[in-house]
Motif scaffolding. Sequence first.
Motif, PDB file in Angstrom:
ATOM      1  N   ASN A  82       6.910  -6.281   0.691  1.00  0.00           N
ATOM      2  CA  ASN A  82       7.106  -4.705   0.552  1.00  0.00           C
ATOM      3  C   ASN A  82       7.908  -4.398  -0.561  1.00  0.00           C
ATOM      4  OD1 ASN A  82       5.396  -4.511   2.689  1.00  0.00           O
ATOM      5  ND2 ASN A  82       7.135  -4.195   4.094  1.00  0.00           N
ATOM      6  N   ASN A  83       8.774  -5.318  -1.042  1.00  0.00           N
ATOM      7  CA  ASN A  83       9.802  -4.833  -2.030  1.00  0.00           C
ATOM      8  C   ASN A  83       9.729  -5.757  -3.307  1.00  0.00           C
ATOM      9  OD1 ASN A  83      11.657  -3.101  -0.469  1.00  0.00           O
ATOM     10  ND2 ASN A  83      11.392  -5.111   0.904  1.00  0.00           N
ATOM     11  N   ASN A  91       1.125  -7.780  -4.857  1.00  0.00           N
ATOM     12  CA  ASN A  91      -0.018  -6.895  -4.224  1.00  0.00           C
ATOM     13  C   ASN A  91      -1.330  -7.791  -4.449  1.00  0.00           C
ATOM     14  OD1 ASN A  91      -0.585  -6.616  -6.996  1.00  0.00           O
ATOM     15  ND2 ASN A  91      -0.147  -4.554  -7.130  1.00  0.00           N
TER      16      ASN A  91
END
Lengths: 315, 315, 326, 489
Positions: D213-214, D233
């Motif tokens: 997520n980061n 991603n």
Amino acid sequence: TSGKKIAFSNNYAGNSWRQAMLDSYGIVTKKAVDDKVVAAADVFTTADKEVPTQAAQVQNLILQGYDAIVINAASPDALNGAIKQACDAGIVVVSFDGIVTEPCAYRVVVDFKDMGKQEVEQMAKFQPKGGNLLEIRGLAGTSIDDAIHAGILEGVAAHPEFKIVGSVTGDWDQTTAQKAVATILPSLPDVVGIVDQGGDGYGAAQAFAAANKPRPTIIMGNRQDELKWWKEQKEKDGYKTWSASIAPGVSTLAFWVAQQVLDGRKDIPHDLLVPYLAFTQDDFEAALPKIKEGGVATHEYTQEEAIAAIKANIK
Amino acid sequence: MALMKSLVAKPWIWSFVGALLVWLATIAFTGGYGGGGMVTAALSLAVFTVIVGVGQMFVITLGPGNVDLSLPANIGLASAVAMKVMGGSDSMIVVGLLAALACGAAIGIVNYLLIWALRIPPIIATLSASFIIQSVDISYGRGLQIKPPPGFADFANWQISGVPVLAMLTVLFTVGAAVALQRMIYGRSVLAIGQNIRAAWLAGVNVGRIRFLTYTLSGALGGIDGALLAGYFRGANVDIGNEYLLASIAVVVIGGTSVAGGKANVPGVWGAALFLVLLLTMLNTFGVSAGVRLLLTGLIIVGVITAAGGEKAVR
Amino acid sequence: MTAATLDNSLKASSARGSAARARLLRGLLPALSLALVLLAIAWLNPRAISYFGFSLMLNLAIPIALATIAQMFVISGNELDLSIGTFVGFVGCVTATWLKDAPLVGVAILLGSIGIYALLGALIHLRNLPSIVVTLGMSFVWQGLAILVLPKPGGKAPDWLLAIMSFKPPFVPFPIIAALLIGLIVHFGLMRTSYGVILRGSGGNPAALRRAGWSLLKTKIVLFALAGLFGVISGMALIGITTSADANIGNGYTLLAIAGVILGGGEFVGGRVSPIGAVIGALTLALAASPLLTFMHIPPDWQVAANGAILIIVLAARVLISRRER
Amino acid sequence: MPAGNVDIIRLNGAEKHFGAVRALDGVDFHVGPGECVGLVGHNGAGKSTLMHMVAGTLTPDSGKIGVHGGIEDNYSVSRAQQLGIRCVFQELSLCPNLSVAENTRINHASLTGFGWRRKAAELIAAKLDEIFPGHSISASDIVGDLSIGRRQMVEVARAFTVTQDRLDLVILDEPTSSLDAHTAGQLLAFVRRFVADGKSCILISHVLGEVLNNADRIVVMRDGKVVVADAANAFDRDRLVMAMGGAEARQKIAAQAAAAKPGASPLRVRARPATQKDGTDLVARAGEIIGLAGLAGHGQTDLLLAIFGAASRAKAGIEVTAPVALVAGDRQSDGIFPQWSIAENIGIRSLARLRNGLLISPQREAELAEFWQKKIGIRTPDMNNNIFSLSGGNQQKTLFARALGSDAQIVLMDDPMRGVDIGTKLEVYDLVREEASRGRTFLWYTTETEELDNCDHIYVFKNGRIVANLKRDELTDEKIIQSSFGDAA
Ligand SMILES: Nc1ncnc2c1ncn2[C@@H]1O[C@H](COP(=O)(O)OP(=O)(O)OP(=O)(O)O)[C@@H](O)[C@H]1O
Ligand SMILES: Nc1ncnc2c1ncn2[C@@H]1O[C@H](COP(=O)(O)OP(=O)(O)OP(=O)(O)O)[C@@H](O)[C@H]1O
Ligand SMILES: [Mg+2]
Ligand SMILES: [Mg+2]
């Protein structure tokens, strides 16, 4: 002087000589207090032969308001600061055995240098052919060790038949002395005699026995075990030697000197010479039974004897 | 070659190397004369340092701040207790040894109680305890020499073809101590506590009991040592253990035990004890003065430890 | 959520507040011990609580306090100095001889001995040696040198030193002023300056310091040099009081100094030390060992024991107060 | 000076050996400006070693380091500092004897002179406020008094403080391992802001969600090599796990597997926190896995320690009926024996059983160590190596082996998964359930909500008290967070 209080500053109580010193002092001062000669005679002992601790003790005795301090000092010079403070506070200071050099104090002095010299003189009688000597020294860096050593050197200079082939440090302690002798013995040429400072003769004898080396002439130091061993050897094969040491009872002489000064006597010299206590082949057996098991030969002064001793020092 | 490498990696090897070098230097000086006698003397004297050294080693291994400063006083008192109980009679030797052991163990227990119940740091607790023990000893033994029974004195001095029997027994004892350290729950627990006392507790080590046992063991070994010293030096006295204050710590750390705790080394204690005695032998043999002797002792200790180098830090 | 977080943080900070209170209490313990000993002295001998009394009782505590500070510097780097006592003795011998007779040589010797201390720090760090062995060896070296400098007791302190040590300021006795000065100066230097943080950090977590780019060699050298410096001052102060020297004069200071640091709340590892605590610890030890004992009139056989018992009582009293900790 | 797209740091062919172990085997690695690089890999993959190269605390055996486009030949910590590179190490690097402000000074050579204490205090307080609003840490707190979570917060904040030197890149080596979900969230949000400002960051974590997520880019290491590096991603959780070494992804199998438990098995622990005023007890029976939840530092560890203590000495309010072992989370202060080998570290809790007569049998000790090395996968060529030769996660596995290999019927776990990689975690979860089904009882304090899925019963703690008592089927994140923050339930 029945209202006066005298303190005794001592820096060590762990060996037989100091125990005998305290015993003698206790016997004489108890009687003096009971007879109301003085009001109090208290003993103060520190643990560790430490100069600063004893200096602090003297300062605290000043605060306690004693009239006189009898002292066996840990150092002849390094206590001078505290001794001066005591004198300035009007306190009489009498030192003995471990004396102090501060001029305001009294000194009951034994001529240690002469004692060292005498050791070699005596040795010359037992070992007329001369030979190798082993020297056992006392606590390094102290004045008594230095004085006895100087006397021994003087004696050897006067008797060129002797040669000091080894020197160890015994710290005036039987265990240390025996250990030091044991370590040097294997490499030592044969020695005819041992000159020492008292309290170490018995240990040296044990070290020679343990190493299976022939027994030399060992100058003794008036300890009961030393004299007893001497007696055993004498009975076995007529062994001869000599024994000398400062008598622990000198503490009582110091006490009486303090009492006399407090009594107002102005003629007492600040340096009083007293003889050391010596035993010869002829008289040591008579003295032996009077020394208690594990103790040291001593002599306690009465007030009269003390006054006589003082008189002997007034020229 | 591989053997050489693994030997060099052992932290205790350096103390033996030091001992060997010092011995070689001494016999080089005497031209080979007395080399065997020196080893015999060194073994005889090292025994006493090794026995207390092992006790001190377990204590020091408990971690930073743990040290037993009461050993000298303990040894002094136990020596008097042993000699008094033996009372000069050969039939009481075993009882006397047990009494010394019990006396030492009791001192260890008191030490631990001070540390645990009153939360006094070990260094101050054992120091304070040693003052009290010293007084008990002075009051109990009057600081006087008390002689051992002849059988016991002979046993303490007994040699078989130049090897002291006491040294052989002590080797057996140290092998036992090494096994206890590495292979018994007790030893593992001591090592764990020394590395991290909190982690040891959380890993299920009974921290309180192990620390109690360790201080008791150190005390008990001090007690036994006192009795043996009195036998070897033929007499108990208050001062008999004095040198073991520094010596017991010195042999532990020179022998490769970590003062940070958690890492101990039994053979090193032997090496270091022999090193220290032989160093004394060498300097006595060279006949240097006390000042130079102390100076060289210090420089050689620093030199040996510098040559050995410290351990490499992990991560 | 914000209110909850705030409430949450308040609770947490109160929990830490209690840790801080415990720390403060522990910090006060040394002072408490000192107060206890002073009370006992006042009760036994009210005369001692006076200008003259404090001057006499405390002046010999000053060299002890200085030696304790020296030991504290070494301990704050996770090391131990077993040679500080004989070093003080050596400095004393030099002070009473060279420093008086040939001041320049004396100063050079004393500076050189501080240099040797610094070198020891470097040696210990570079070879990763156990400081306890190195300093044990050095204790023999200093004593040997002391005996060589002064084979028998004697010598004399320089006059200026005597004048300093017998200084009589108005109202407050000199030893008290000196103790305050020593405590505050060292407290400022070690606890307040930015490099003091680095010195203490080197005991707290050396790896962290190295990772932040600091030289551990330098911190060790600085700590040992400071120990040498305070050892020198201690030896000079001692001789200023005793007026003349003795090769064995400082021997007892090694244990006293370690005990003083610990009594003052220091710990052997982790860089946790307190200069003010160390000074108070030294004063407490000095007072408990001598004045208190002298004023109590114990039979001679048991005087040594009383010395130990006083130490135990002083420390046990602390425990009653800090019982709930740990 | 730093032109727009010059790499902040670039390592080419970095190699590092520790004795026989090849910790880094020719790694190429770079970080560009304004990017957050996620670094993942199994325990002992070489992540921390690589970061030591970047921070200048270790030098590679071979390979090149370039910073801001220039080649660095004498790269060191202070050089890295000048060049704007900071590191929060996996093993905390604070001095416990110093205050928070003083620890800040250690990282800033320029914080000297008059007023430095105030400056340092303001610097760290401001940064703590910025990263962890509501943190309740004071600059004058002594670090040793802080819980491990707060220490980690201080260390992270300290790395972001700026005085003289520039700041371009901060390395965070498992910064969230001792933080609870709430503070971890604060930190990660800050990291995103930091990166958005054009600075760079390396984020190491075994919580894959955090990385996914980061991070902008994710680098995966395995056995001292970089095996994959790609835009974040391009990964999902399964691909990441696969790349790290193939532990197959499993989710919430736990919940189903251990459903049926005998209702009235014998009582193992009944305990009440010291400050609990209502009559709530923590109750654990044989074969149960009990979770202790809530924000970090709210009394969970204290209760575990009280239970541990009560096992050897009776204590009011706590009943313990079987032998206890503990798996420490703060491994450096509570778990590891630094002088010992891995095998000795495992054996210490089982000495009585390793004996042959009076003596500990080296053979049995080795067998125990071998058994657990295989069972729990401790990565080392030799169990006789020193414990510190292990990577952080593998040290933690050793502590598991110590407890599980003992005779304890009750195992207390104090947030024990700090630094353990995802594959190992799943294995350990299985192991715990397996042992529970054999009748062992687990009390499991954790800061990771995911792990509570394995528990039969969860007690939520707040301010030293139990505020909620949830069955597994009632368990949701919201419930826990609600109880953790809400007024006492
Ligand atoms: N000193 C050493 N001796 C032997 N093996 C070592 C040593 N140091 C590291 N190793 C091994 O090298 C490997 C790499 O470990 P490393 O610590 O780099 O992993 P990591 O990916 O950083 O894990 P973590 O995320 O837990 O930090 C491990 O298998 C470890 O066992
Ligand atoms: N100082 C050291 N001495 C020996 N081996 C080391 C040392 N430091 C690291 N290693 C080894 O290098 C390897 C890499 O370790 P590293 O700490 O980088 O792993 P890691 O990926 O960080 O693992 P973890 O996720 O468990 O922290 C490991 O096998 C480790 O055991
Ligand atoms: Mg790592
Ligand atoms: Mg790692």
